[in-house]
Design a protein around this motif. Structure first.
Motif, mmCIF file in Angstrom:
data_model
loop_
_atom_site.group_PDB
_atom_site.id
_atom_site.type_symbol
_atom_site.label_atom_id
_atom_site.label_comp_id
_atom_site.label_asym_id
_atom_site.label_seq_id
_atom_site.Cartn_x
_atom_site.Cartn_y
_atom_site.Cartn_z
ATOM 1 N N ALA A 51 0.300 53.789 3.138
ATOM 2 C CA ALA A 51 1.753 53.626 3.247
ATOM 3 C C ALA A 51 2.187 52.219 2.816
ATOM 4 C CB ALA A 51 2.201 53.906 4.676
ATOM 5 N N LYS A 52 1.375 51.218 3.114
ATOM 6 C CA LYS A 52 1.727 49.833 2.759
ATOM 7 C C LYS A 52 1.380 49.529 1.300
ATOM 8 C CE LYS A 52 1.229 47.839 7.397
ATOM 9 N NZ LYS A 52 0.540 46.826 8.228
ATOM 10 N N HIS A 53 0.322 50.150 0.800
ATOM 11 C CA HIS A 53 -0.118 49.899 -0.578
ATOM 12 C C HIS A 53 -0.243 51.244 -1.293
ATOM 13 C CE1 HIS A 53 -1.080 45.656 0.283
ATOM 14 N NE2 HIS A 53 -1.491 46.104 1.465
ATOM 15 N N ILE A 79 -14.568 58.161 -2.032
ATOM 16 C CA ILE A 79 -13.288 57.946 -1.352
ATOM 17 C C ILE A 79 -13.466 57.064 -0.125
ATOM 18 C CG2 ILE A 79 -11.417 59.093 -0.100
ATOM 19 C CD1 ILE A 79 -11.329 59.485 -3.114
ATOM 20 N N LEU A 80 -14.538 57.328 0.645
ATOM 21 C CA LEU A 80 -14.801 56.525 1.842
ATOM 22 C C LEU A 80 -15.030 55.064 1.479
ATOM 23 C CD1 LEU A 80 -15.318 56.389 4.889
ATOM 24 C CD2 LEU A 80 -17.718 56.962 4.437
ATOM 25 N N ILE A 81 -15.871 54.795 0.481
ATOM 26 C CA ILE A 81 -16.164 53.423 0.055
ATOM 27 C C ILE A 81 -14.908 52.744 -0.491
ATOM 28 C CG2 ILE A 81 -17.442 52.046 -1.650
ATOM 29 C CD1 ILE A 81 -19.704 54.152 -1.391
ATOM 30 N N TYR A 82 -14.135 53.488 -1.255
ATOM 31 C CA TYR A 82 -12.917 52.959 -1.877
ATOM 32 C C TYR A 82 -11.955 52.404 -0.830
ATOM 33 C CZ TYR A 82 -8.394 53.233 -4.328
ATOM 34 O OH TYR A 82 -7.151 52.968 -4.857
ATOM 35 N N PHE A 83 -11.624 53.223 0.137
ATOM 36 C CA PHE A 83 -10.639 52.778 1.133
ATOM 37 C C PHE A 83 -11.225 51.766 2.109
ATOM 38 C CE2 PHE A 83 -8.520 56.750 -0.195
ATOM 39 C CZ PHE A 83 -7.272 56.217 -0.455
ATOM 40 N N TRP A 84 -12.520 51.853 2.364
ATOM 41 C CA TRP A 84 -13.151 50.881 3.269
ATOM 42 C C TRP A 84 -13.133 49.478 2.642
ATOM 43 C CZ3 TRP A 84 -18.053 48.304 3.068
ATOM 44 C CH2 TRP A 84 -18.395 47.649 4.266
ATOM 45 N N ILE A 85 -13.501 49.381 1.374
ATOM 46 C CA ILE A 85 -13.482 48.074 0.691
ATOM 47 C C ILE A 85 -12.050 47.567 0.538
ATOM 48 C CG2 ILE A 85 -13.911 46.931 -1.521
ATOM 49 C CD1 ILE A 85 -16.456 48.538 -1.787
ATOM 50 N N ALA A 86 -11.131 48.462 0.205
ATOM 51 C CA ALA A 86 -9.736 48.069 0.088
ATOM 52 C C ALA A 86 -9.213 47.511 1.402
ATOM 53 C CB ALA A 86 -8.889 49.257 -0.360
ATOM 54 N N PHE A 89 -3.210 54.981 -3.588
ATOM 55 C CA PHE A 89 -3.224 56.443 -3.681
ATOM 56 C C PHE A 89 -3.329 56.905 -5.135
ATOM 57 C CE2 PHE A 89 -0.875 60.421 -4.251
ATOM 58 C CZ PHE A 89 -1.586 61.248 -3.405
ATOM 59 N N PHE A 90 -2.623 56.199 -6.031
ATOM 60 C CA PHE A 90 -2.601 56.603 -7.433
ATOM 61 C C PHE A 90 -3.958 56.443 -8.115
ATOM 62 C CE2 PHE A 90 1.916 55.184 -6.810
ATOM 63 C CZ PHE A 90 2.441 56.467 -6.734
ATOM 64 N N PHE A 91 -4.793 55.538 -7.572
ATOM 65 C CA PHE A 91 -6.110 55.322 -8.181
ATOM 66 C C PHE A 91 -7.214 56.172 -7.537
ATOM 67 C CE2 PHE A 91 -3.964 51.644 -9.892
ATOM 68 C CZ PHE A 91 -4.547 51.480 -11.130
ATOM 69 N N THR A 92 -6.853 56.973 -6.541
ATOM 70 C CA THR A 92 -7.841 57.823 -5.875
ATOM 71 C C THR A 92 -8.515 58.805 -6.842
ATOM 72 O OG1 THR A 92 -6.634 57.662 -3.789
ATOM 73 C CG2 THR A 92 -8.220 59.458 -4.003
ATOM 74 N N PRO A 93 -7.755 59.515 -7.706
ATOM 75 C CA PRO A 93 -8.423 60.416 -8.656
ATOM 76 C C PRO A 93 -9.388 59.696 -9.588
ATOM 77 C CG PRO A 93 -6.070 60.884 -8.547
ATOM 78 C CD PRO A 93 -6.295 59.598 -7.817
ATOM 79 N N LEU A 94 -9.042 58.464 -9.988
ATOM 80 C CA LEU A 94 -9.918 57.700 -10.879
ATOM 81 C C LEU A 94 -11.246 57.398 -10.188
ATOM 82 C CD1 LEU A 94 -9.031 54.763 -13.199
ATOM 83 C CD2 LEU A 94 -10.855 54.462 -11.541
ATOM 84 N N ILE A 95 -11.171 56.934 -8.937
ATOM 85 C CA ILE A 95 -12.385 56.605 -8.192
ATOM 86 C C ILE A 95 -13.254 57.843 -8.007
ATOM 87 C CG2 ILE A 95 -13.275 55.809 -5.972
ATOM 88 C CD1 ILE A 95 -12.083 53.574 -7.650
ATOM 89 N N ALA A 96 -12.632 58.974 -7.626
ATOM 90 C CA ALA A 96 -13.386 60.206 -7.414
ATOM 91 C C ALA A 96 -14.018 60.690 -8.717
ATOM 92 C CB ALA A 96 -12.464 61.276 -6.838
ATOM 93 N N ALA A 138 -9.869 64.664 1.897
ATOM 94 C CA ALA A 138 -8.507 64.595 2.447
ATOM 95 C C ALA A 138 -8.525 64.035 3.862
ATOM 96 C CB ALA A 138 -7.878 65.986 2.430
ATOM 97 N N ALA A 139 -9.544 64.451 4.645
ATOM 98 C CA ALA A 139 -9.652 63.950 6.013
ATOM 99 C C ALA A 139 -9.904 62.442 6.028
ATOM 100 C CB ALA A 139 -10.776 64.687 6.739
ATOM 101 N N ILE A 140 -10.736 61.974 5.094
ATOM 102 C CA ILE A 140 -11.007 60.531 5.009
ATOM 103 C C ILE A 140 -9.731 59.766 4.669
ATOM 104 C CG2 ILE A 140 -12.221 58.764 3.678
ATOM 105 C CD1 ILE A 140 -14.544 60.778 3.425
ATOM 106 N N MET A 141 -8.989 60.278 3.689
ATOM 107 C CA MET A 141 -7.744 59.624 3.299
ATOM 108 C C MET A 141 -6.745 59.606 4.457
ATOM 109 S SD MET A 141 -7.243 61.111 -0.564
ATOM 110 C CE MET A 141 -5.666 60.263 -0.781
ATOM 111 N N GLY A 142 -6.777 60.652 5.291
ATOM 112 C CA GLY A 142 -5.883 60.686 6.450
ATOM 113 C C GLY A 142 -6.171 59.563 7.422
ATOM 114 N N GLY A 143 -7.419 59.115 7.484
ATOM 115 C CA GLY A 143 -7.764 58.014 8.379
ATOM 116 C C GLY A 143 -7.264 56.669 7.892
#
Length: 450
Positions: free
Chosen positions: A312-314, A437-444, A318-325, A301-306
């Protein structure tokens, strides 16, 4: 032979016979029932009923029944037996089973029970076994075996074997020792029968014999017996003297207990428990791993907060976060499960680097196939190719990293002498959730240029 099945009707009949004190009918009913099935029945009776049935049946049967009972049930029954009655049960058991039961008795009556055993040699063997650590070959072995001296001739050997075999339930092997009791080898029954009665045993026996030390771990004994398909294995002390043997039935119990423990650990239970344990015991076993999962969730959750602005823009990210995890956790558990199984069976070959490279290639192939499917679906659903590409590339990276983590951690723990089973389940899942989660949002963020 029709498998035994304990029905409600049979249990009710037994309870009625006990209530009416119809001992003769009860003994007749139990006559053809296997001792393991009798134990199953007793596990379903209350304490008074179970004690009545144990006292009613002969010790040659109830002694074996006691070894098959749940520990709590056995403890309750033994508390209702006199010292003499317990001793009578122990006399009918092999020394290893007898020692296990004595170890469960209150300290204040152990000496009394031992002194009531009429066969003093049997009592001496039980006392000797109690000196060994229960988590060792010495604590697992039985003293009953057939051994012959290398200096005897075949005729003397046969006479001695007949005398010894009276106290051995099943003769798996005939062991050969010297005058000091040092294990020299084993004797083939075929060679014994086809050799002159005057021939010395030293000219007949086979010097090669698998053996284990009294301090060897039961898990290692199980591996040796499994590898060489042994029904029994001799146990020697620090100077090589034959002190006992371990049979396949004891090893089956070890393998079952190890499998149960690893399964519970993989599921996030930190100590051995059973379904009938108290709520407090079950809570203590489960809470540490649940707490680890809580920390992992807070970290994710803390990672997603960063990455709040990017989400907010995409919003689709967020909807694909459970799939990645979920994919990170699943791949990690799959990889670690294979490694843990290989380590447990001692059939994992090659270096760590080769194993990591193989797992990385496997994860890459699986990741590319799954990512291609996800790319087409997300592009069709969202209509934005770059968003779909970001999610798909993230999936490939997450799967590769999860495969590496799932492979490396069990191998690393094993090298450090830590049970690798601890790496499976919640531990791998939690660590991969955070990294995923960290890799997911970093690559995105890189792909979408935010």
């Amino acid at each position: 032979m029709t498998p035994f099945k304990l029905t409600e009707e049979l249990l009710a009949e037994i309870e009625q016979l006990i209530e009416n004190q119809q001992g003769t009918e009860l003994v007749s009913l139990m006559a053809e029932v296997h001792y393991a099935d009798v134990a199953e029945i007793i596990n379903e009776l209350n304490e008074d009923e179970a004690t009545y049935l144990i006292k009613l049946l002969d010790s040659d049967k109830t002694s074996d029944v006691l070894t098959e009972l749940d520990e709590d049930v056995r403890e309750a029954i033994l508390s209702n037996l006199s010292v003499k009655e317990i001793a009578e049960e122990l006399e009918e058991l092999d020394t290893d089973d007898a020692a296990d039961i004595v170890a469960e008795l209150p300290n204040e009556i152990v000496q009394e029970v031992i002194s009531e055993i009429e066969d003093k040699e049997h009592a001496k063997d039980i006392v000797e076994l109690l000196r060994y650590d229960e988590n060792s070959a010495g604590g697992l072995m039985a003293k009953e075996l057939v051994k012959v001296n290398e200096n005897w001739n075949v005729l003397t050997c046969v006479k001695e074997m007949r005398a010894q075999a009276e106290n051995v339930t099943r003769v798996h092997s005939i062991y050969v020792v010297d005058n000091e009791g040092i294990l020299k080898g084993r004797l083939s029954l075929k060679d014994l029968l086809t050799t002159s009665t005057t021939a010395p045993i030293r000219e007949v026996y086979i010097p090669k014999v698998d053996r284990v030390d009294v301090n060897e771990k039961p898990e290692e004994v199980a591996k040796i017996m499994q590898k060489y398909d042994l029904e029994a294995i001799p146990v020697v002390d620090e100077i090589g003297r034959l002190v006992g043997r371990i049979t396949i039935d004891d090893i089956v119990d070890v393998i079952r207990e190890e499998a149960d423990r690893d399964y519970q650990m993989a599921a996030g239970i930190s100590q051995g428990v059973e379904a009938d344990d108290s709520i407090w015991e079950l809570t203590r076993a489960r809470l540490p791993w649940l707490f680890l999962g809580l920390l992992g969730g807070v970290g994710a959750a803390a990672i997603m907060g960063g990455f709040e602005e990017m989400i907010a823009k995409h919003a689709i990210l967020f909807f694909f976060t459970p799939l990645i995890a979920a994919m990170a956790g699943n791949v990690g558990v799959q990889s670690s499960a294979i490694i843990v199984q290989g380590l447990a069976n001692d059939d994992l070959k090659g270096s760590i680097s080769n194993r990591l490279i193989k797992e990385m290639l496997l994860a890459t192939l699986n990741g590319l196939i799954l990512a291609a499917i996800l790319l087409l679906f997300t592009w069709w659903w969202n209509g934005n190719f770059y968003t779909a590409l970001a999610i798909s590339l993230s999936l490939v990276a997450v799967i590769i990293v999860a495969g590496i983590i799932g492979t490396f951690i069990p191998l690393f723990l094993d090298k450090r002498g830590i049970d690798p089973a601890i790496a499976t389940g919640p531990f791998i899942t939690t660590s991969n959730d955070i990294f995923g989660i960290l890799i997911y949002f970093w690559i995105a963020k890189l792909v979408l240029g935010i």
